[in-house]
Design a protein around this motif. Structure first.
Motif, PDB file in Angstrom:
ATOM      1  N   SER A 289     -33.340  40.791  65.280  1.00 15.80           N
ATOM      2  CA  SER A 289     -33.813  39.504  65.766  1.00 15.80           C
ATOM      3  C   SER A 289     -35.124  39.165  65.079  1.00 15.80           C
ATOM      4  O   SER A 289     -35.820  40.047  64.549  1.00 15.80           O
ATOM      5  CB  SER A 289     -34.025  39.559  67.278  1.00 15.80           C
TER       6      SER A 289
ATOM      7  N   PHE B 103     -37.777  38.225  66.542  1.00 20.14           N
ATOM      8  CA  PHE B 103     -38.811  38.882  67.341  1.00 20.14           C
ATOM      9  C   PHE B 103     -39.010  40.326  66.887  1.00 20.14           C
ATOM     10  O   PHE B 103     -40.147  40.780  66.712  1.00 20.14           O
ATOM     11  CB  PHE B 103     -38.413  38.845  68.816  1.00 20.14           C
ATOM     12  N   GLU B 104     -37.927  41.051  66.675  1.00 22.43           N
ATOM     13  CA  GLU B 104     -38.019  42.455  66.252  1.00 22.43           C
ATOM     14  C   GLU B 104     -38.591  42.585  64.840  1.00 22.43           C
ATOM     15  O   GLU B 104     -39.333  43.522  64.548  1.00 22.43           O
ATOM     16  CB  GLU B 104     -36.644  43.113  66.316  1.00 22.43           C
TER      17      GLU B 104
ATOM     18  N   GLU C 128     -45.638  35.591  70.531  1.00 25.36           N
ATOM     19  CA  GLU C 128     -44.454  36.368  70.890  1.00 25.36           C
ATOM     20  C   GLU C 128     -43.415  35.476  71.573  1.00 25.36           C
ATOM     21  O   GLU C 128     -42.205  35.617  71.340  1.00 25.36           O
ATOM     22  CB  GLU C 128     -44.849  37.529  71.799  1.00 25.36           C
ATOM     23  N   GLU C 129     -43.886  34.556  72.396  1.00 28.32           N
ATOM     24  CA  GLU C 129     -42.953  33.615  73.045  1.00 28.32           C
ATOM     25  C   GLU C 129     -42.330  32.684  72.010  1.00 28.32           C
ATOM     26  O   GLU C 129     -41.138  32.360  72.093  1.00 28.32           O
ATOM     27  CB  GLU C 129     -43.689  32.796  74.110  1.00 28.32           C
TER      28      GLU C 129
ATOM     29  N   LYS D 136     -39.546  34.568  70.429  1.00 27.28           N
ATOM     30  CA  LYS D 136     -38.387  34.622  71.336  1.00 27.28           C
ATOM     31  C   LYS D 136     -37.645  33.289  71.329  1.00 27.28           C
ATOM     32  O   LYS D 136     -36.408  33.248  71.379  1.00 27.28           O
ATOM     33  CB  LYS D 136     -38.846  34.964  72.755  1.00 27.28           C
TER      34      LYS D 136
ATOM     35  N   ASP E  92     -35.226  33.074  68.450  1.00 26.45           N
ATOM     36  CA  ASP E  92     -33.976  33.801  68.674  1.00 26.45           C
ATOM     37  C   ASP E  92     -33.076  33.064  69.666  1.00 26.45           C
ATOM     38  O   ASP E  92     -31.852  33.047  69.510  1.00 26.45           O
ATOM     39  CB  ASP E  92     -34.282  35.216  69.175  1.00 26.45           C
TER      40      ASP E  92
ATOM     41  N   THR F 191     -39.389  28.288  76.575  1.00 26.56           N
ATOM     42  CA  THR F 191     -40.078  29.474  76.068  1.00 26.56           C
ATOM     43  C   THR F 191     -41.240  29.083  75.169  1.00 26.56           C
ATOM     44  O   THR F 191     -42.303  29.727  75.183  1.00 26.56           O
ATOM     45  CB  THR F 191     -39.085  30.383  75.316  1.00 26.56           C
TER      46      THR F 191
ATOM     47  N   GLU G 181     -39.751  33.330  60.793  1.00 27.06           N
ATOM     48  CA  GLU G 181     -39.825  32.439  61.942  1.00 27.06           C
ATOM     49  C   GLU G 181     -40.162  31.000  61.574  1.00 27.06           C
ATOM     50  O   GLU G 181     -39.834  30.067  62.330  1.00 27.06           O
ATOM     51  CB  GLU G 181     -40.873  32.956  62.944  1.00 27.06           C
TER      52      GLU G 181
END
Length: 409
Positions: free
Chosen positions: A21, A23-24, A37-38, A41, A44, A85, A109
């Motif tokens: 993902s 995020f990962e 971080e949000e 997310k 994703d 999010t 991203e």
């Protein structure tokens, strides 16, 4: 050769196609306290709940086409969790979760940040169409805060993508100015959106300098990385191609010396850009011209390396455009508020009662404001580098010039 930093080239080339993902990939050690971080997310969620294909197909349906509203309402509904999010991220401090940038760093991203911004504008447009102007303004406000968070985080590529996101949101506002209720216009007039100074740009520039030092040092330690890097940067002329060949043929000691000289030149260029960013806006045009005249078209090994990490005056023009568009938006808000309260457009910008806002800092004169019946045009004359600046820039399909912007009250 590229016009922005070599880091930017590497980052933009890394379109997210990995199994992990987003995020990962970006945040292996999450804290739960970082708004970025949000945002990751949300990327994703967008990928899983909307999907690239559905999104691209929805963008092919244009306003006025049969089914446009239903298509965009369906996409907006699919993106609901991703949008919420993003809003959750806006309510937290935002910082880059990366500990640094290397030649192999990617930012998968950023392409999704732009799409998330677009889908938030789509949602706002649907909300306006459904008679929910307050919800629509809340959505646009959230998208603008999102763009500011990205601008103020990371290196210059984040800043430039954040500017693009801001432009997307301002287009959304522009398209719906006539639908903004008076209370929201009053609020926007009292609490201006965005920042019209260069704090974010200068902070990103300093982080860019740190990253570039790291990457030049990587190149000096392992010249194969340089060759791999230049292999992904095709020469655009024979002179450049010959310069790359000379660079690759240098003995190790001369190669390291060339890398160090290129690093010193690039960092000096960053200092010149930072000095312009810290100068009063009326001086920018002349300073940018001086900056451009001092940029040599150097095809030596040192020049080839420096150009691969080039930081051009485009960054300065982009920052000027960003700041002027925010100010123009605030003037549009005042014009629209006057239209609702007086039942007519103001004859001149003086009637808005805010000379500090309505004077174009690039010229020292009022922004250009022209009324024609029930429509008006509002813009900055800009500089030699930017040309005319409107709230929304549109390219003419044939000439590539900027179309006139007409705002209907």
């Amino acid at each position: 050769m590229p016009s922005f930093a070599g880091l930017t080239i590497c980052l933009l080339a890394a379109f997210p196609q990995q199994e992990k993902s987003i995020f990962e990939q970006v945040c292996p050690n999450p804290t739960g306290r970082n708004g970025y971080e949000e945002y990751l997310k949300a990327c994703d969620l967008f990928r899983s709940q909307v999907g690239d294909q559905v999104w691209e197909e929805s963008q092919m349906v244009r306003a006025g086409d049969l089914g446009w509203l239903n298509t965009h309402r369906a996409v907006s509904n699919k993106a609901s969790q991703a949008i919420e999010t993003v809003r959750a991220g806006n309510d937290k401090p935002v910082s880059d979760p990366r500990t640094g940038y290397r030649l192999t760093t990617t930012v998968p991203e950023l392409v999704y940040f732009k799409n998330l911004t677009r889908v938030m504008v789509v949602r706002a447009t649907v909300q306006f169409a459904d008679g929910q102007p307050r919800d629509a303004v809340r959505t646009l406000d959230g998208a603008l805060r999102f763009s500011s968070g990205v601008q103020e985080t990371g290196v210059l590529i984040n800043f430039l993508v954040g500017i693009a996101m801001q432009s997307i949101v301002l287009r959304g506002y522009n398209d719906n100015l006539s639908r903004l209720p008076l209370p929201d216009l009053e609020r926007l007039a009292r609490s201006p959106i965005g920042k019209d100074d260069s704090t974010a740009a200068r902070s990103c520039l300093q982080r860019e300098a740190t990253s570039i030092q790291t990457m030049f040092d990587e190149l000096a330690r392992d010249r194969t990385k340089t060759e791999d890097f230049l292999a992904n940067d095709p020469a655009d002329d024979s002179e450049t191609s010959n310069g790359i060949k000379r660079l690759k043929s240098l003995p190790d000691s001369e190669f390291v010396a060339a890398v160090q000289a290129a690093k010193a030149g690039t960092l000096a260029r960053i200092k010149r850009i930072d000095a312009i960013l810290g100068s009063p806006e009326p001086r920018w045009s002349g300073l940018i011209s001086q900056f451009e005249s001092g940029e040599a078209n150097d095809k030596s090994p040192v020049g080839i390396l420096s150009e691969s990490f080039a930081l051009g005056s485009q960054i300065l023009a982009a920052e000027l455009k960003r700041r002027m568009q925010l100010r123009l938006f605030r003037v549009h808000v005042l014009v629209r508020r006057h239209r609702l309260m007086a039942n007519k457009l103001p004859d001149t910008l003086d009637q808005l009662g805010d000379q500090n806002l309505t004077v174009d800092p690039l010229t020292g004169k009022p922004f250009v404001y022209e009324v024609s019946g029930d429509t008006y045009q509002l813009y900055s004359r800009g500089t030699e580098q930017t040309g005319r600046i409107d709230l929304v820039w549109k390219k003419d399909a044939k000439s590539g010039s900027v179309d006139d912007e007409v705002i209907k009250p």
